[in-house]
Design a protein around this motif. Structure first.
Motif, short mmCIF file in Angstrom:
data_model
loop_
_atom_site.label_atom_id
_atom_site.label_comp_id
_atom_site.label_asym_id
_atom_site.label_seq_id
_atom_site.Cartn_x
_atom_site.Cartn_y
_atom_site.Cartn_z
N ALA A 75 0.69 -1.13 -0.09
CA ALA A 75 -0.13 -0.23 -0.15
C ALA A 75 1.52 1.14 0.13
O ALA A 75 0.39 1.87 -0.49
CB ALA A 75 -0.60 -0.39 1.48
N ALA A 78 1.94 1.58 -3.31
CA ALA A 78 1.34 1.91 -4.15
C ALA A 78 1.06 3.74 -4.16
O ALA A 78 0.86 4.64 -4.97
CB ALA A 78 -0.12 1.86 -3.90
N ARG A 79 1.15 4.34 -2.96
CA ARG A 79 0.81 5.72 -2.33
C ARG A 79 2.16 6.22 -2.91
O ARG A 79 2.30 7.55 -3.97
CB ARG A 79 0.97 5.91 -0.68
N ARG A 183 -7.49 -1.97 -3.01
CA ARG A 183 -7.84 -1.27 -1.83
C ARG A 183 -6.92 -1.82 -1.16
O ARG A 183 -6.64 -2.75 -1.13
CB ARG A 183 -9.23 -1.74 -1.57
N THR A 184 -6.41 -1.75 0.07
CA THR A 184 -5.76 -1.86 1.16
C THR A 184 -6.48 -2.19 2.17
O THR A 184 -7.40 -2.77 1.53
CB THR A 184 -5.40 -0.52 1.85
N HIS A 190 -6.80 2.51 -3.03
CA HIS A 190 -5.03 2.83 -3.53
C HIS A 190 -5.25 4.81 -4.50
O HIS A 190 -6.28 5.01 -5.26
CB HIS A 190 -4.35 2.52 -4.24
#
Ligand SMILES: [Fe+2]
Length: 313
Positions: A75, A78-79, A183-184, A190
């Motif tokens: 996650a 991804a950020r 999704r996380t 995300h």
């Protein structure tokens, strides 16, 4: 005192998973013999608990090195790739460590924050939305609420597979799942994704529904994570039948008889195996601080039970 193989005590929880390890100080060097003993205990008990460990982040990263190294959280990657900076009191500047906390940007406990806040977290295995999920997870408790909220629960997926009714075993034979990468674990989209509207929007790695553990050679049910439809789906069954089958699998895999519940104390560290257990978290009291430090243990490619190297059992 230096760590020694002789001082290590392994105390099983008596549940389907888990053992407490006593007689080892994880802030100190671990010899080859000690690491071998812990690796064996880990393979046997799937989740190890060490209590009263005075650790710095560097110690946690060093510990991951004994079991294969570390890998960044999916996650967070991804950020970062989306150009969003980590911020707030709940973030670490070190990519090797993630803070799992319920603090807001001012450092106060809260229900919602940039991470998973104080929410209940449903059953999952860490980062199965990446191609090579981490082998395991290290989670060390800095601050824990005093009211027994925010427990972490684990369920044994070897046993879930072994005891799967024959019709379900047959139904998943040779099948794979598309793991929802939108999704996380906190069910947050995300930043570089949008909320899926149909199965066509689901994009993530495809993993076999049963995997083989490289150390034990045993088969484990590998469900990963799933949100409300549309989400993770069975590649060979993109229909209602697939959804109904997944409902049955999740219900079977998370039965109480496969579960151990861990009630945290400050300075506990858990080491769990993402290949053979799923975990969830009960809701946290949003009025009390909870901060843990997490490092993911570097993964190896998932070994499919449907391949040439299938286990004998
Ligand atoms: Fe998790």
């Amino acid at each position: 005192m230096a760590n020694s193989v002789e001082n290590i005590e392994i105390i099983p929880t008596g549940k389907a998973v888990g053992a407490e390890i006593r007689g080892v100080d994880l802030s100190q060097t671990l010899s080859k013999g000690v690491v071998e003993k812990l690796t064996k205990a880990w393979a046997e008990h799937l989740v190890l608990l060490y209590r009263d460990q005075d650790l710095e982040d560097e110690n946690i990263v060093t510990l991951s090195g004994y079991f294969g190294g570390h890998q960044p959280a999916g996650a967070r990657q991804a950020r970062r790739q989306a150009g969003i900076k980590d911020a707030g009191k709940d973030s670490s500047t070190d990519m090797r460590i993630n803070y799992v906390s319920n603090l807001d940007d001012e450092g106060n406990p809260t229900q919602h924050n940039r991470g998973i806040g104080s929410h209940e977290i449903r059953w999952h295995s860490d980062n199965t939305y990446v191609e090579v999920p981490p082998t395991g997870t290290l989670l060390w408790a800095e601050i824990i609420p005093d009211d027994n909220t925010g427990n972490t629960m684990f369920c044994n997926q070897y046993r879930a597979y072994e005891e799967l009714p024959d019709d379900l075993k047959e139904a998943i034979e040779g099948k794979h799942m598309m793991h929802d990468g939108s999704r996380t674990t906190a069910n947050r989209v995300h930043p570089h994704r949008t909320m899926p509207q149909s199965q066509d929007d689901i994009d993530g790695p495809i993993h076999p529904m049963v995997r083989i553990h490289p150390l034990t050679g045993k088969r484990a049910l590998f469900l990963g994570r799933r949100w409300d439809y549309p989400s993770t789906y069975i590649v060979e069954m993109r229909n209602d039948e697939g959804e109904a089958l997944m409902d049955k699998l999740w219900a079977h895999a998370t039965q109480d008889k496969y579960v151990w519940v861990h009630q945290w104390r400050p300075k506990d560290i858990l080491q769990w195996d993402n290949r053979s257990v799923m975990h969830r978290r009960t809701a946290v009291n949003p009025n009390q601080k909870r901060i843990l430090h997490r490092t993911l243990i570097k993964g190896d490619p998932v070994i499919s039970a449907w391949g040439n190297n299938a286990a004998t059992q």
